[in-house]
Write a protein that holds these residues in place. Structure first.
Motif, short mmCIF file in Angstrom:
data_model
loop_
_atom_site.label_atom_id
_atom_site.label_comp_id
_atom_site.label_asym_id
_atom_site.label_seq_id
_atom_site.Cartn_x
_atom_site.Cartn_y
_atom_site.Cartn_z
N MET A 1 36.63 40.76 40.20
CA MET A 1 36.53 39.31 40.01
C MET A 1 35.12 38.93 39.59
O MET A 1 34.13 39.50 40.07
CB MET A 1 36.90 38.59 41.31
N LYS A 2 34.98 38.01 38.71
CA LYS A 2 33.69 37.55 38.23
C LYS A 2 32.87 37.00 39.38
O LYS A 2 33.35 36.23 40.21
CB LYS A 2 33.90 36.47 37.16
N LEU A 207 37.10 30.09 36.74
CA LEU A 207 37.58 31.14 37.63
C LEU A 207 38.98 30.85 38.14
O LEU A 207 39.78 31.76 38.36
CB LEU A 207 36.63 31.31 38.81
N ASP A 210 41.22 32.04 35.41
CA ASP A 210 41.16 33.47 35.10
C ASP A 210 41.53 34.34 36.30
O ASP A 210 42.31 35.28 36.17
CB ASP A 210 39.75 33.84 34.62
N HIS A 211 40.94 34.05 37.46
CA HIS A 211 41.14 34.89 38.65
C HIS A 211 41.31 33.99 39.87
O HIS A 211 40.36 33.82 40.65
CB HIS A 211 39.96 35.84 38.86
N ASP A 213 41.62 32.72 43.38
CA ASP A 213 41.29 33.35 44.66
C ASP A 213 40.97 32.24 45.65
O ASP A 213 40.46 31.18 45.27
CB ASP A 213 40.07 34.27 44.47
#
Length: 374
Positions: A1-2, A207, A210-211, A213
């Protein structure tokens, strides 16, 4: 994850309450820093400066520059004697001195006989990514402007640079104009802080797409909390500037009020940005929760399809697993006791039937679109 460093930390300062204490009591916090004094005496042709830590620094500079305007800049409030000396020297009400050392004041503008008093909130992110929330206080009296700050940060370096350059009204506008200049600097730094928070909100939103969380929700909540702190500073700041514009006190002249109107407009813009960012952070949290709910619905959808397929198969297997006897103890056939148990290839036929039933169910579910975007 970024990686993402959008989390904002807070410097917690507990307010000390003395229930029933006498109004006007100068109660210095234990962690207050010792004062550092800078005195700027100026007119349209000259600028004199001096530094020190006690009242003598102020009196000497003012005695030397009698025809000048004076800006007395005090960083650090950890000296009761200095505060009392300043109050005696300028004739300041003890209630004002109490508000100066009690660093939890909301922005305000108070008028007294012979002088005016104003407070603001200084907000910025330090090098450790901590939100610093300090109090700025200022008193305007005759040709003197005296400012108080909690720490040693050089927050008003730009104003000092303008003062040294001597351009514009900074030297000729009087102490009221210095108060405006510092207030405008505080508002300008609100925009710097809001720009930093805006970038972090954009990173959080990226984020999220994209990911996704759960950390995103926590970061968005902390950003929202920071915006609430800024809002608590902006709203009363607007009222304070409005009071300064409407004031008839001679310490705030007409030329200064023109510039105060511009500062008022900046404050409104900052408030609009705060409200917009708050809505965005709330939307990020709501969108994340919706995405979590949708993922849960998709999982439940898959489990439901599997369950629906296996329920009739389990029912069939349960029926043929009851194992009732076909014949009694004397070898006679017992009617209605599962003749299929003795059918040739019955096991194979049963499996084929169960498989066919499962295929028919899958075909029906596919026709209804239940497998889309699983």
């Amino acid at each position: 994850m970024k990686s993402y460093s959008g989390r904002v930390h807070y410097k917690h300062k507990r307010r000390k309450y003395e229930v029933g204490s006498q109004p006007g009591t100068i109660d210095i916090p234990e962690d207050a820093k010792k004062p550092k004094i800078e005195v700027y005496s100026f007119n349209d042709k000259d600028l004199q400066t001096s530094k020190g830590t006690n009242m003598e620094t102020i009196t000497k500079q003012m005695a030397k520059c009698k025809d000048h305007t004076h800006w007395i800049k005090i960083n650090g409030l950890g000296d009761v004697q200095l505060m009392e000396d300043i109050g005696t020297f300028l004739g300041i009400n003890h209630l004002v001195l109490e508000d100066i050392v009690n660093t939890h004041q909301r922005p305000k503008f108070d008028e007294y006989e012979g002088y005016v008093f104003a407070t603001s909130r200084i907000l910025y992110l330090d090098k450790n990514n901590e939100l610093t929330n300090c109090q700025f206080s200022g008193i305007v009296k005759d040709n003197i402007f005296i400012s108080f700050e909690e720490d040693y940060s050089d927050y008003f370096a730009a104003v000092k640079t303008r003062l040294k350059a001597g351009k514009g009204l900074i030297r000729t506008g009087g102490p009221g104009f210095i108060l405006y200049s510092l207030t405008d600097t505080i508002l300008d730094n609100y925009f710097v802080l809001l720009a930093q928070l805006g970038d972090r909100i954009d990173e959080t939103e990226d984020l999220l797409y994209d990911h996704p969380d759960k950390r995103i929700m926590f970061d968005a909540q902390q950003l929202k909390r920071t915006l609430i702190v800024i809002r608590r500073a902006c709203w009363p700041e607007r009222d304070k500037i409005n009071d300064m514009i409407r004031s008839e006190n001679p310490e705030i002249n007409k030329d200064t009020k023109i510039y105060l109107r511009d500062a008022y407009d900046h404050c409104i813009q900052a408030m609009d940005m705060v409200e917009s960012y708050k809505e965005v952070t709330s939307s990020i949290i709501d969108l994340y929760l919706s995405m979590v709910s949708n993922r849960m619905n998709e999982i439940m959808k898959v489990l439901t399809i599997i369950s629906v397929i296996f329920i009739p198969l389990t029912f069939i297997a349960g029926i043929y697993g009851m194992n009732f006897s076909r014949e009694d103890a004397h070898g006679r056939l017992i009617p209605d006791n599962m003749p299929e148990l003795y059918a040739h290839h019955g096991y194979v036929y049963t499996l084929i039937g169960m498989l066919a039933l499962a295929v028919v169910q899958l075909f029906v579910f596919w026709r209804k679109g239940w497998f889309n975007k699983l």
